[in-house]
Design a protein around this motif. Structure first.
Motif, mmCIF file in Angstrom:
data_model
loop_
_atom_site.group_PDB
_atom_site.id
_atom_site.type_symbol
_atom_site.label_atom_id
_atom_site.label_comp_id
_atom_site.label_asym_id
_atom_site.label_seq_id
_atom_site.Cartn_x
_atom_site.Cartn_y
_atom_site.Cartn_z
ATOM 1 N N CYS A 220 -88.060 -20.884 -47.542
ATOM 2 C CA CYS A 220 -89.454 -21.005 -48.013
ATOM 3 C C CYS A 220 -89.599 -22.534 -48.251
ATOM 4 N N CYS A 221 -88.637 -23.357 -48.208
ATOM 5 C CA CYS A 221 -88.657 -24.776 -48.696
ATOM 6 C C CYS A 221 -89.189 -25.559 -47.570
ATOM 7 N N LYS A 222 -89.689 -24.451 -46.161
ATOM 8 C CA LYS A 222 -90.714 -25.201 -44.923
ATOM 9 C C LYS A 222 -91.513 -25.642 -44.978
ATOM 10 N N GLU A 223 -92.209 -24.889 -46.453
ATOM 11 C CA GLU A 223 -93.733 -25.262 -46.798
ATOM 12 C C GLU A 223 -94.022 -25.237 -48.265
ATOM 13 N N HIS A 224 -92.458 -25.721 -49.386
ATOM 14 C CA HIS A 224 -92.893 -24.995 -50.760
ATOM 15 C C HIS A 224 -91.475 -26.318 -50.983
ATOM 16 N N ASN A 225 -92.264 -27.189 -51.993
ATOM 17 C CA ASN A 225 -91.438 -27.935 -53.289
ATOM 18 C C ASN A 225 -90.466 -27.301 -53.618
ATOM 19 N N LEU A 226 -89.002 -27.341 -53.893
ATOM 20 C CA LEU A 226 -88.334 -26.200 -54.683
ATOM 21 C C LEU A 226 -86.855 -27.075 -54.779
ATOM 22 N N LYS A 227 -86.828 -26.207 -56.210
ATOM 23 C CA LYS A 227 -86.032 -26.791 -56.793
ATOM 24 C C LYS A 227 -85.093 -25.369 -57.332
ATOM 25 N N VAL A 228 -84.511 -25.695 -57.187
ATOM 26 C CA VAL A 228 -83.115 -24.467 -56.994
ATOM 27 C C VAL A 228 -81.786 -24.140 -58.395
ATOM 28 N N TRP A 229 -81.620 -23.581 -59.211
ATOM 29 C CA TRP A 229 -80.451 -23.429 -59.932
ATOM 30 C C TRP A 229 -79.981 -21.998 -59.837
ATOM 31 N N HIS A 230 -78.728 -22.284 -59.262
ATOM 32 C CA HIS A 230 -78.257 -21.131 -59.135
ATOM 33 C C HIS A 230 -76.525 -20.874 -59.950
ATOM 34 N N GLN A 231 -76.947 -19.296 -60.464
ATOM 35 C CA GLN A 231 -75.664 -19.511 -61.284
ATOM 36 C C GLN A 231 -74.517 -18.030 -59.826
ATOM 37 N N ALA A 232 -73.538 -18.934 -59.911
ATOM 38 C CA ALA A 232 -72.284 -18.401 -58.777
ATOM 39 C C ALA A 232 -71.911 -17.028 -59.354
ATOM 40 N N GLY A 233 -71.583 -16.930 -60.337
ATOM 41 C CA GLY A 233 -70.466 -16.331 -61.186
ATOM 42 C C GLY A 233 -69.044 -17.114 -61.185
ATOM 43 N N LYS A 234 -68.152 -16.300 -62.072
ATOM 44 C CA LYS A 234 -66.785 -17.406 -61.953
ATOM 45 C C LYS A 234 -66.119 -17.251 -61.023
#
Length: 372
Positions: A220-234
């Motif tokens: 998706c970032c090839k067409e859009h400027n993205l900020k991602v906040w990813h909660q992975a888990g302990k």
């Protein structure tokens, strides 16, 4: 001063609604006590919020092996006797079960001592323990409106819809300035403003989201400027950041402490569909792509998600279809700001703003109190 015992544990979906009710009742002058188990999240979370907790030695048996099931009647009886002893000492005016292993023996003990018993089912389908307790509970509350889906939800006829108690912060929809958390921004913002995406598998994380989402975001970032906040888990951080493209402005955490801030920041949320998560998405007024946990008992997460999906407020993707379908939904949201706004507004309409207050009112009515 009235006293209540809240029985809730196992996951944030049980514990945090219990805490929302506890905070409301505390503000009204109630004394709060808690039943939980020693090896689940309530053991740390509840005392951290200032409430005393009493541990019962009990565990779930549904779907477990034969040996566990053979031992379970003995453990249940022992847990009920332990709960009776504690309840006699505490002498509460009311007991409420919000889900988790301790609710079963605690509810049985309360009934045997003629202490008023409430239960609250957060999910769109009743769990086994709550179905059993509902037979003799004084009042039965639900997080979702199940009046039209009584058979599918396995709900008793005497349910009262109050919604899922959600912390007040989730209803404050203004985005908070938290971009300083992204210490290592990798892209320069231009005329194409970034879209903020929150990815979270709940309090325990979701390995499928951790594994499959980075490649979808990279596409998706090839067409859009993205900020991602990813909660992975302990314990699940390893390798996630390396799987994202350097074109994505990224932050990866094991656990996001203030989820309300993250929801307020996000423009799109990709998440599991636990009852509390669905309620928080609705309260925040944000569009979501739900990926229900496929092994959830009675497939309750799918049923939770459908409440928003049927209101055109969210998308639903089965875990086995993530690679084929999630990218298309995400690109549709990224390409259409108006669609994001409409879906978010549809979600907000379904939110029950005063769930904790309404539930607290019922508690006070049960013991003959009025709240000004």
């Amino acid at each position: 001063m009235p006293k209540i015992v809240i029985m809730a544990g196992g996951t944030g979906g049980h514990v945090f609604p219990g805490l929302a009710l506890a905070n409301e009742l505390k503000d009204r002058g109630w004394t709060i006590e808690w039943f939980g188990t020693r090896d689940r999240m309530e053991a740390d979370t509840v005392p951290r919020h200032g409430y005393p907790i009493h541990f019962l030695d009990i565990a779930g048996v549904r779907g477990k092996g034969l040996l566990r099931k053979l031992h379970s009647p003995i453990r249940l009886i022992q847990a009920v006797l332990s709960a009776r002893k504690i309840l006699k000492q505490l002498s509460p005016d009311l007991v409420i079960g919000m889900g988790g292993y301790a609710s079963g023996p605690g509810g049985l003990a309360a009934k045997s001592l003629n202490i008023p018993l409430f239960i609250h089912e957060q999910n769109a389908v009743f769990g086994l323990t709550n179905r059993l307790l509902a037979v003799f509970a004084d009042k039965v509350f639900t997080g979702f409106d199940l009046t039209k889906k009584q058979t599918e939800s396995k709900a008793p006829s005497n349910t009262i819809w109050v919604g899922n108690p959600v912390r007040a912060e989730f209803f404050e929809s203004q985005a908070r300035e938290i971009d300083t958390l992204f210490a290592s921004n990798k892209i320069t913002e231009s005329e194409n403003p970034p879209c903020n995406i929150l990815i979270t598998g709940g309090s325990l994380g979701a390995q499928s989201l951790n594994t499959l989402l980075p490649s979808i975001i990279n596409s998706c970032c090839k067409e859009h400027n993205l900020k991602v906040w990813h909660q992975a888990g302990k314990g699940k951080l390893t390798g996630i950041e390396e799987n994202y493209s350097t074109d994505v402005t990224l932050r990866v955490d094991e656990f996001i402490g203030n989820t309300a801030d993250a929801y307020a920041w996000a423009e799109i949320i990709v998440c599991r569909a636990g009852a509390l998560t669905v309620a928080e998405v609705s309260a925040s007024g944000k569009p979501a792509i739900f990926v229900p946990l496929p092994i959830a008992v009675d497939d309750h997460q799918t049923k939770n998600a459908r409440v928003l999906v049927e209101a055109n407020a969210a998308y639903l993707v089965n875990q086995k279809d993530i690679s084929e379908r999630l990218e298309a939904y995400l690109k549709a949201l990224l390409s259409d700001k108006k669609l994001r706004k409409t879906m978010g507004e549809n979600a907000k309409v379904l939110a029950k703003v005063d769930s904790a207050k309404v539930l607290a009112d019922y508690c006070q009515q049960e013991i003959g109190m009025k709240h000004d």
